[in-house]
Design a protein around this motif. Structure first.
Motif: not given
Length: 171
Positions: A82-95, A114-120
């Motif tokens: 996430f840290d490496r590729y976020q600025s290049l158009g990469f998102s990570l969702l931890g569900v 620090s990437f978004p954590i979502l609750y399912d």
């Protein structure tokens, strides 16, 4: 006729063997990429995040649980991606799929990200994605199609993730 103890023992062996197979994990490239099912889930910051609003980015959707050892092992490596590729158009969702958010939050206090954590917590989204192994990771291209699926985690998957992210970012 088998005794009750023998039946219980055989059932236990069957369950353990199944769990070991899931823990070994595997990765698959989608032959016919299908659209990623859209979803909206609340983040740990209390904000609703909708997958379709990330269209135009490469998105990794990682389903995980606090009780999953491989998930705990993988989480810091996901943070590095996430840290490496976020600025290049990469998102990570931890569900997170735990029914009890407190269990997820406890793990995140031990393994912060620090990437978004979502609750399912009702497993609605994990059922849409037919999640059968923990962790399960879906790579979604800029057009919203699932291109890769990883079931389980074993050391080295992060290198595959990185190659797939790079490829999808170049498209």
């Amino acid at each position: 006729m088998l005794s009750k103890r023998l039946i219980q023992f055989r059932l236990h062996q069957f369950i353990v063997a199944g769990l070991l197979l899931l823990a070994c994990g595997y990765a698959v490239a989608a032959k016919q990429p299908s659209m990623a099912p859209d979803f909206t889930l609340k983040s740990r910051e209390g904000v609703n995040i909708k997958l379709s609003e990330l269209r135009g980015q490469v998105v990794m959707v990682n389903f995980w649980a606090s009780w999953c050892g491989p998930c705990r092992q993988e989480m810091p490596l996901l943070q590095q991606l996430f840290d490496r590729y976020q600025s290049l158009g990469f998102s990570l969702l931890g569900v997170n799929v735990d029914e009890d958010r407190a269990a997820a939050d406890k793990m995140l206090s031990d393994v912060p990200v620090s990437f978004p954590i979502l609750y399912d917590d009702r497993s609605k989204v994990s059922k849409q994605y037919q999640v059968k192994a923990m962790p399960s990771t879906f790579m979604v291209d800029r057009d919203g199609r699932i291109r890769y699926l990883h079931k389980g985690y074993k050391p080295g998957y992060e290198e595959e993730y990185q190659q797939q992210i790079r490829q999808l970012l170049r498209e």
